[in-house]
Design an enzyme around this catalytic site. Sequence first.
Site, PDB file in Angstrom:
ATOM      1  N   ILE A   1      38.808  41.142  43.209  1.00 60.53           N
ATOM      2  CA  ILE A   1      38.766  41.907  44.462  1.00 60.53           C
ATOM      3  C   ILE A   1      37.710  42.996  44.383  1.00 60.53           C
ATOM      4  O   ILE A   1      37.693  43.794  43.438  1.00 60.53           O
ATOM      5  CB  ILE A   1      40.155  42.513  44.750  1.00 60.53           C
ATOM      6  CG1 ILE A   1      41.169  41.379  44.952  1.00 60.53           C
ATOM      7  CG2 ILE A   1      40.119  43.419  45.970  1.00 60.53           C
ATOM      8  CD1 ILE A   1      42.595  41.798  44.847  1.00 60.53           C
ATOM      9  N   CYS A   2      36.833  43.012  45.365  1.00 58.56           N
ATOM     10  CA  CYS A   2      35.758  44.001  45.472  1.00 58.56           C
ATOM     11  C   CYS A   2      34.950  44.036  44.163  1.00 58.56           C
ATOM     12  O   CYS A   2      34.406  43.012  43.766  1.00 58.56           O
ATOM     13  CB  CYS A   2      36.334  45.361  45.852  1.00 58.56           C
ATOM     14  SG  CYS A   2      35.075  46.539  46.349  1.00 58.56           S
ATOM     15  N   GLU A   3      34.896  45.159  43.493  1.00 56.71           N
ATOM     16  CA  GLU A   3      34.144  45.215  42.235  1.00 56.71           C
ATOM     17  C   GLU A   3      34.757  44.258  41.209  1.00 56.71           C
ATOM     18  O   GLU A   3      34.042  43.637  40.415  1.00 56.71           O
ATOM     19  CB  GLU A   3      34.144  46.639  41.691  1.00 56.71           C
ATOM     20  CG  GLU A   3      33.231  46.838  40.507  1.00 56.71           C
ATOM     21  CD  GLU A   3      33.347  48.250  39.928  1.00 56.71           C
ATOM     22  OE1 GLU A   3      34.380  48.906  40.154  1.00 56.71           O
ATOM     23  OE2 GLU A   3      32.407  48.674  39.238  1.00 56.71           O
TER      24      GLU A   3
ATOM     25  N   GLY B   1      35.896  41.508  41.915  1.00 59.87           N
ATOM     26  CA  GLY B   1      35.365  40.198  42.278  1.00 59.87           C
ATOM     27  C   GLY B   1      34.035  39.944  41.586  1.00 59.87           C
ATOM     28  O   GLY B   1      33.737  38.805  41.186  1.00 59.87           O
TER      29      GLY B   1
ATOM     30  N   ALA C   1      37.682  38.195  46.828  1.00 61.75           N
ATOM     31  CA  ALA C   1      38.071  38.841  48.087  1.00 61.75           C
ATOM     32  C   ALA C   1      37.265  40.110  48.280  1.00 61.75           C
ATOM     33  O   ALA C   1      37.110  40.898  47.338  1.00 61.75           O
ATOM     34  CB  ALA C   1      39.561  39.155  48.072  1.00 61.75           C
TER      35      ALA C   1
END
Lengths: 203, 377
Positions: free
Chosen positions: B147-149, B151, B171
């Site tokens: 998720i985000c970083e 990810g 995501a």
Amino acid sequence: MDFMQRIQEQYHTTLAQMSSGLQANAELWADSHSSFSKFWLESVENLSFALLPMDSMPKFDALMGFDLKVKDFAVAATNLSIAATELQMLFLKIWAEAYEQYRPSSQDSSSTEGSVNSWLDNANQIVMQFQQSEQYLEAKKKYATSLTSFQTAYKKLVEVYQENNHMPTQAEFDDLSNSVYQLKKELRLVKKEMKSLRGVTGE
Amino acid sequence: MSNSLAEQHSEAAEYFDKLGSSINNLMTLTDDEVCIGETAKEVVFRVDKVALYRYLPIDGVKPSEKKPLLIAYSLIGSYEMLDLQQDRSVIRNLLLDGIDVYMIDWGHPNKADKWLSFDDYVEYYLHDCVDYVCAQHDLPSISMLGICEGGVFAACFAALHPDRVASLALAVTPIDFHAQHECDADNSEVGYLNRLLRKFSRVELENMIDAFGSLPGETTGLVFLEMTLVKSLTKYNWELMDSLAGDRAKVLNFLRMEKWLLDRPHHPSEAAKQWLIDLYNENKLVRGEFELDGQVVKLEDLTMPVLNIFARHDHIVPPATSRALGAYLPSQTLYEELELNAGHIGAFVSGKANQALSDKLSSWVAPRGGRSRKAKS
């Protein structure tokens, strides 16, 4: 025109007057701040040049460079103040523009809550668009780099205090934590090699 | 003007009702009642400040025939966002589908951890967690959600070790940090961070991070607040009555988010330099120049099935920066996108988006099938 409509118009007129007054005062404040900041910067530079021309001279041991650090701190603090004021002025300007561009629809003004929400949505859109502009991004960059210089100068001053009081400084702590970090890394590699060796020998 | 004096009085009365209700809620609620991350879990592995959690299965739910799912959250913010409350918990939804869920908690780095880099997070911490989960389940590979970083961590790990990741889901993850985005009136805030960071030189950004010794959690919080400045300014005054008045369940929703927002870990300095300079500023990942432990991360090595989830109204990670991933994958990679009608956080906590994300994610977890590691050897 019913009573409430007159009240609302009066309200908008008052806000417009306040907005233009605020803008005029803000510009005056920005000018005064800019002049004072320039004067202050020049004074700091002149004073340090007159009294402490140490950039080209040997340093005085007894002062341990504290004098230059104070000068750097004063310059950085003034530059930060200038950058912060410029950014604030931009916000005031865009806030006034948001007001000038705001045209409430009759639907928005059916309730106080609707009117305020409509105004806030309008201001939100305009401020966010403005944040994408080169003018804002440049001002923001100037503020961030000034803040960096200020923080760096402040840290150096604090380190003088720490050294004089036999306290560990951040730089010393960084040296130490870096040694631990490097050691951990080496240990990890050794463990990895041992694991693969055990795999080869089937232990 | 349609509202009469009577209507004005009624509005004023309604406002005072709200005020009374807000004060009453604040006086009667305690911080202990504002609970987040309540789904039962246990620490199964720990290294330095990093902890690996395994969520306990829900009673009566039949385990699925799927591989375990390892979740890597960002270093900015807390992993508990996926489990803010029971009825909107991605974690709980996955558990209800019988998925075995593991979560990495990166902990709260301090100045002693300033040297930690992406190399350490991906090739050390994440790698160790994958090894642990694989060993526990006797599997050569697992499924992964980043998720985000987190990810970016997951994508880098999967590209460097494609044999260890059976399926990958990302995501709200930026991949092409310079990807063009729409800039119409409806999403004028999109891409602010990307634009701002490109104004700085490498040296300026390095000096900035060094001056603070890390990327302080308070600073990242302020940057996020600045992205929606007017909304941020009205949150604790004009909008506060609406947030605090009314039934306790609604008020608790608001307070849970506040509690989560308050918990912003500091971002280690060296990793912050890679995040802000190498990726945001220089866009090294898609340029094939991003290196971890001396190895270049090649997105074309993502050969496992990849699910790319992004949020249409994401003002922190513009959808275009996530969607760009599709163009860098090899043609044989099974690739799907899921666009959620939500924002960066809303993708995980809003009722509809949260369920859509969970359902798709659940279907994306790879089937256990195949051979176990032991059988393979």
